[in-house]
Design an enzyme around this catalytic site. Sequence first.
Site, PDB file in Angstrom:
ATOM      1  N   MET A 136       0.503  -1.458   0.578  1.00 48.98           N
ATOM      2  CA  MET A 136       0.134   0.265  -0.036  1.00 48.98           C
ATOM      3  C   MET A 136       1.651   1.267   0.050  1.00 48.98           C
ATOM      4  O   MET A 136       1.547   1.069   0.475  1.00 48.98           O
ATOM      5  CB  MET A 136      -1.390   0.201   0.899  1.00 48.98           C
ATOM      6  CG  MET A 136      -1.848  -1.411   1.486  1.00 48.98           C
ATOM      7  SD  MET A 136      -2.635  -0.985   3.081  1.00 48.98           S
ATOM      8  CE  MET A 136      -3.341  -0.332   3.573  1.00 48.98           C
ATOM      9  N   GLY A 191       1.688   4.550   4.344  1.00 46.67           N
ATOM     10  CA  GLY A 191       2.612   3.828   3.528  1.00 46.67           C
ATOM     11  C   GLY A 191       2.454   2.266   4.665  1.00 46.67           C
ATOM     12  O   GLY A 191       3.296   1.576   5.888  1.00 46.67           O
ATOM     13  N   SER A 192       2.579   0.936   3.647  1.00 47.78           N
ATOM     14  CA  SER A 192       2.383   0.133   4.635  1.00 47.78           C
ATOM     15  C   SER A 192       2.496  -1.852   3.489  1.00 47.78           C
ATOM     16  O   SER A 192       1.814  -1.358   2.422  1.00 47.78           O
ATOM     17  CB  SER A 192       1.596  -0.602   5.492  1.00 47.78           C
ATOM     18  OG  SER A 192       0.215   0.073   5.345  1.00 47.78           O
ATOM     19  N   ARG A 193       2.001  -2.487   4.311  1.00 51.06           N
ATOM     20  CA  ARG A 193       2.012  -3.432   3.692  1.00 51.06           C
ATOM     21  C   ARG A 193       0.610  -4.305   4.141  1.00 51.06           C
ATOM     22  O   ARG A 193       0.710  -4.818   5.421  1.00 51.06           O
ATOM     23  CB  ARG A 193       3.184  -4.297   3.393  1.00 51.06           C
ATOM     24  CG  ARG A 193       3.229  -5.779   3.019  1.00 51.06           C
ATOM     25  CD  ARG A 193       4.573  -6.076   2.549  1.00 51.06           C
ATOM     26  NE  ARG A 193       4.398  -7.946   2.803  1.00 51.06           N
ATOM     27  CZ  ARG A 193       6.214  -8.115   3.262  1.00 51.06           C
ATOM     28  NH1 ARG A 193       6.905  -7.637   2.543  1.00 51.06           N
ATOM     29  NH2 ARG A 193       6.342  -9.692   3.663  1.00 51.06           N
TER      30      ARG A 193
END
Length: 217
Positions: A97, A185-187
């Site tokens: 993301m 921001g990430s996953r």
Amino acid sequence: MDIHKEGKNWVFGFLLFYVGMVLLLSWNDSFLAIPISLILGVFFLLILNFFRNPDRPIYSKDDRILYSPADGKIVVIEKTYEDEYFKDEKIQISIFMNPLNVHVNRYPVSGTVMYSKYHPGKYLVAWHPKASKENERTTVVLRRKDGKEILIRQIAGAVARRICNYAQEGQAVEQGEDQGFIKFGSRVDLFLPLNSSIKVEMNQIVKGNIDEIAHLD
């Protein structure tokens, strides 16, 4: 545009700051009033965009279909050993993301929360191979009515430093409901049974509650 509950303080706080700065600069008749107002306006729009929460109901719920839990890009599809909960081989699918994506995380299937744990950790870039085990993260396991389980892992990135996870052990959850939020921001990693029928490809762009990730037979 709806704002997610995790972003309301950010949005209203920055809005007050923005209005105050514009009034102060205008009152002082500063030549910087227009450029600073424009720059702050851009930041405000970025914050609004980041915390947006689009209404995406699933009209035809089906637990055989695993919908995407997040907006982003598919960056991993592979068989791997999951060593925290299953301690067995699973199919891992990872969604990256970026800061412009919707950052709401949603339950991909209905079921019961069997496991929910927060892990403090590092802040490697979200696509780093070690991020799944070394970054700040949460792990949630859902058990469907047929007894099959899937694991969902929220992972913080180099910028994201705040994971919100609403899952509580023993809780019954519905497909498409909010599971949490990751800021900036990430996953999200999914660990699925080996016999799952995968419906996505590498680098595919997916949207939460819309795109099918897999079929669970």
